[in-house]
Design a protein around this motif. Structure first.
Motif, PDB file in Angstrom:
ATOM      1  N   ALA A   1      -4.508  -2.595 -21.772  1.00 29.39           N
ATOM      2  CA  ALA A   1      -5.871  -2.095 -21.932  1.00 29.39           C
ATOM      3  C   ALA A   1      -6.740  -2.884 -20.964  1.00 29.39           C
ATOM      4  N   THR A   2      -7.227  -2.213 -19.928  1.00 26.06           N
ATOM      5  CA  THR A   2      -7.925  -2.883 -18.837  1.00 26.06           C
ATOM      6  C   THR A   2      -9.431  -2.893 -19.061  1.00 26.06           C
ATOM      7  N   VAL A   3     -10.050  -4.025 -18.745  1.00 28.44           N
ATOM      8  CA  VAL A   3     -11.503  -4.152 -18.847  1.00 28.44           C
ATOM      9  C   VAL A   3     -12.127  -3.591 -17.577  1.00 28.44           C
ATOM     10  N   VAL A   4     -13.029  -2.611 -17.721  1.00 30.16           N
ATOM     11  CA  VAL A   4     -13.669  -1.967 -16.569  1.00 30.16           C
ATOM     12  C   VAL A   4     -15.177  -1.989 -16.755  1.00 30.16           C
ATOM     13  N   CYS A   5     -15.892  -1.771 -15.661  1.00 31.23           N
ATOM     14  CA  CYS A   5     -17.346  -1.700 -15.736  1.00 31.23           C
ATOM     15  C   CYS A   5     -17.836  -0.619 -14.792  1.00 31.23           C
ATOM     16  N   PRO A   6     -19.141  -0.347 -14.738  1.00 32.48           N
ATOM     17  CA  PRO A   6     -19.630   0.733 -13.880  1.00 32.48           C
ATOM     18  C   PRO A   6     -19.106   0.603 -12.465  1.00 32.48           C
ATOM     19  N   PRO A   7     -18.667   1.705 -11.874  1.00 29.21           N
ATOM     20  CA  PRO A   7     -18.030   1.643 -10.554  1.00 29.21           C
ATOM     21  C   PRO A   7     -18.978   1.205  -9.454  1.00 29.21           C
ATOM     22  N   ILE A   8     -18.392   0.544  -8.456  1.00 27.89           N
ATOM     23  CA  ILE A   8     -19.130   0.237  -7.242  1.00 27.89           C
ATOM     24  C   ILE A   8     -18.699   1.227  -6.174  1.00 27.89           C
ATOM     25  N   ALA A   9     -19.549   1.441  -5.201  1.00 28.90           N
ATOM     26  CA  ALA A   9     -19.242   2.421  -4.160  1.00 28.90           C
ATOM     27  C   ALA A   9     -18.119   1.904  -3.272  1.00 28.90           C
ATOM     28  N   PRO A  10     -17.063   2.688  -3.094  1.00 29.75           N
ATOM     29  CA  PRO A  10     -15.951   2.252  -2.233  1.00 29.75           C
ATOM     30  C   PRO A  10     -16.326   2.338  -0.756  1.00 29.75           C
ATOM     31  N   THR A  11     -15.684   1.528   0.054  1.00 30.24           N
ATOM     32  CA  THR A  11     -15.927   1.536   1.495  1.00 30.24           C
ATOM     33  C   THR A  11     -15.490   2.868   2.098  1.00 30.24           C
ATOM     34  N   PRO A  12     -16.373   3.561   2.800  1.00 23.76           N
ATOM     35  CA  PRO A  12     -15.969   4.826   3.422  1.00 23.76           C
ATOM     36  C   PRO A  12     -15.019   4.578   4.593  1.00 23.76           C
ATOM     37  N   GLY A  13     -14.181   5.575   4.879  1.00 27.66           N
ATOM     38  CA  GLY A  13     -13.228   5.469   5.982  1.00 27.66           C
ATOM     39  C   GLY A  13     -11.824   5.754   5.524  1.00 27.66           C
ATOM     40  N   THR A  14     -10.852   5.370   6.332  1.00 21.51           N
ATOM     41  CA  THR A  14      -9.447   5.664   6.060  1.00 21.51           C
ATOM     42  C   THR A  14      -8.797   4.529   5.285  1.00 21.51           C
ATOM     43  N   TRP A  15      -8.261   4.857   4.100  1.00 24.20           N
ATOM     44  CA  TRP A  15      -7.510   3.916   3.262  1.00 24.20           C
ATOM     45  C   TRP A  15      -6.020   4.189   3.465  1.00 24.20           C
ATOM     46  N   THR A  16      -5.194   3.186   3.197  1.00 24.36           N
ATOM     47  CA  THR A  16      -3.753   3.306   3.435  1.00 24.36           C
ATOM     48  C   THR A  16      -2.959   2.933   2.194  1.00 24.36           C
ATOM     49  N   ILE A  17      -1.944   3.743   1.888  1.00 25.11           N
ATOM     50  CA  ILE A  17      -0.987   3.448   0.819  1.00 25.11           C
ATOM     51  C   ILE A  17       0.393   3.304   1.453  1.00 25.11           C
ATOM     52  N   VAL A  18       1.060   2.191   1.173  1.00 25.98           N
ATOM     53  CA  VAL A  18       2.443   2.006   1.606  1.00 25.98           C
ATOM     54  C   VAL A  18       3.317   1.936   0.356  1.00 25.98           C
ATOM     55  N   GLN A  19       4.259   2.854   0.238  1.00 30.55           N
ATOM     56  CA  GLN A  19       5.151   2.915  -0.918  1.00 30.55           C
ATOM     57  C   GLN A  19       6.580   2.593  -0.472  1.00 30.55           C
ATOM     58  N   ASN A  20       7.249   1.727  -1.238  1.00 35.80           N
ATOM     59  CA  ASN A  20       8.621   1.325  -0.930  1.00 35.80           C
ATOM     60  C   ASN A  20       9.548   1.656  -2.087  1.00 35.80           C
ATOM     61  N   ASP A  21      10.804   1.911  -1.740  1.00 36.46           N
ATOM     62  CA  ASP A  21      11.833   2.174  -2.743  1.00 36.46           C
ATOM     63  C   ASP A  21      13.072   1.351  -2.380  1.00 36.46           C
ATOM     64  N   SER A  22      13.458   0.433  -3.251  1.00 37.51           N
ATOM     65  CA  SER A  22      14.558  -0.481  -2.933  1.00 37.51           C
ATOM     66  C   SER A  22      15.904   0.231  -2.827  1.00 37.51           C
ATOM     67  N   TYR A  23      16.051   1.383  -3.496  1.00 32.52           N
ATOM     68  CA  TYR A  23      17.312   2.122  -3.447  1.00 32.52           C
ATOM     69  C   TYR A  23      17.395   2.987  -2.192  1.00 32.52           C
ATOM     70  N   GLY A  24      16.221   3.355  -1.675  1.00 38.03           N
ATOM     71  CA  GLY A  24      16.210   4.137  -0.451  1.00 38.03           C
ATOM     72  C   GLY A  24      16.083   5.627  -0.654  1.00 38.03           C
ATOM     73  N   ASP A  25      15.764   6.044  -1.887  1.00 35.01           N
ATOM     74  CA  ASP A  25      15.531   7.479  -2.098  1.00 35.01           C
ATOM     75  C   ASP A  25      14.076   7.665  -2.512  1.00 35.01           C
TER      76      ASP A  25
END
Length: 298
Positions: free
Chosen positions: A189-213
């Protein structure tokens, strides 16, 4: 000629008897093996009704009335008849930087008896577990001043059976925690508060899989001002995704959705200004991840 046919018939009948005997022996061996097979049990999370605790940005602490709630369903080899009880453990994690770590070690809080569960439409025991933030704070000794956005309370279940066995997240595999069984035993159960404005522009997600599939049903779901896009590693060891946060966007939320082999999955999320805002795995935390309360330009 008659004697020839009789001989062939005798040989065929002998073969049939041998075959039947062999099948009977095989069935006996199979039955003996099955008799020694021990099956486990799961505590399926059917619905996480509430997993976010809003912080009081004026007075500190958590807003009055905030709670964690999950609908759980027990299943064993006797369709729930082995259920004895479920123990509930609580903990608190201080996930923010500071001179003092206010985390609290896990404690056993309560036990839910089997007769508190009700049979559902599938004939399995079902129970809605609810606990308020105030109750968790009191049980763990967490003061309002100890709590900041991004901190979390851990709720862990231990399933006890009438034959003396117990099951919890320590026995988990990706199959158990994945999308079909969905039995993580451990929730945050995570403690959250009113959102702040995120930085505009390009965000990156890198996902890895140790098994390779692929991520086998798991994903990172990104919601920007109410519009959600799912990102799921398709194949190979690493996949990089990019998404754009438009100028003027008010809020961004990132959620990890569990798959069948979470123990293989790791990821990082980097904002448009090059800051790593999320990094987790293997067995990433399930649910809402992004911290709205960091006092930084994300």
């Amino acid at each position: 000629m008659k004697r020839y046919f009789n001989t062939r018939i005798a040989i065929a009948l002998a073969g049939i008897v041998t075959l039947v005997s062999a099948c009977a022996d095989a069935d006996q061996v199979f039955d003996e093996i099955q008799a020694d097979v021990t099956r486990g049990a799961i505590l399926r999370g059917l619905d996480i009704v509430s997993e976010e605790l809003a912080i009081n940005t004026v007075d500190g602490g958590i807003v009055d009335g905030e709670f964690f709630e999950v609908v759980i369903q027990e299943q064993d080899q006797q369709s729930g008849d082995l259920l004895s009880s479920v123990d509930v453990y609580l903990s608190f994690s201080d996930n923010t930087d500071g001179a003092t770590d206010t985390s609290k070690a896990e404690i056993q809080h309560e036990t839910i008896a089997a007769d508190s569960f009700a049979k559902d439409e599938f004939g399995l025991p079902r129970y809605t577990y609810t606990i308020t933030a105030e109750t968790m704070q009191s049980a763990l000794g967490v003061a309002d001043s100890d709590i900041e956005g991004g901190d979390s309370f851990g709720i862990r279940f231990v399933l006890n059976l009438t034959d003396g066995r117990s099951f919890t997240n320590a026995q988990n595999s990706g199959t158990i925690t994945g999308s079909f069984f969905s039995s993580p035993f451990l929730y945050n159960a995570t403690v959250v508060c009113p959102p702040i404005a995120p930085t505009p522009g390009t965000w990156t997600i890198v996902q890895n899989d140790s098994y390779g599939d692929s991520w086998n049903g798991a994903s990172l779901d990104v919601t920007i001002d109410g519009e959600t896009t799912s990102y799921a590693h398709p194949d190979g060891s690493t996949t990089t995704f990019e998404f754009d946060v438009p100028d003027g966007a008010a809020a961004i939320q990132i959620v990890y959705v569990s798959g069948d082999f979470d123990e293989e999955n790791t990821y990082t999320v980097t904002s448009a200004n090059g800051m790593v805002v999320l990094e987790d795995g293997p067995n990433p935390v399930i649910g809402t991840l992004f911290d709205f309360c960091l006092p930084l330009d994300l």
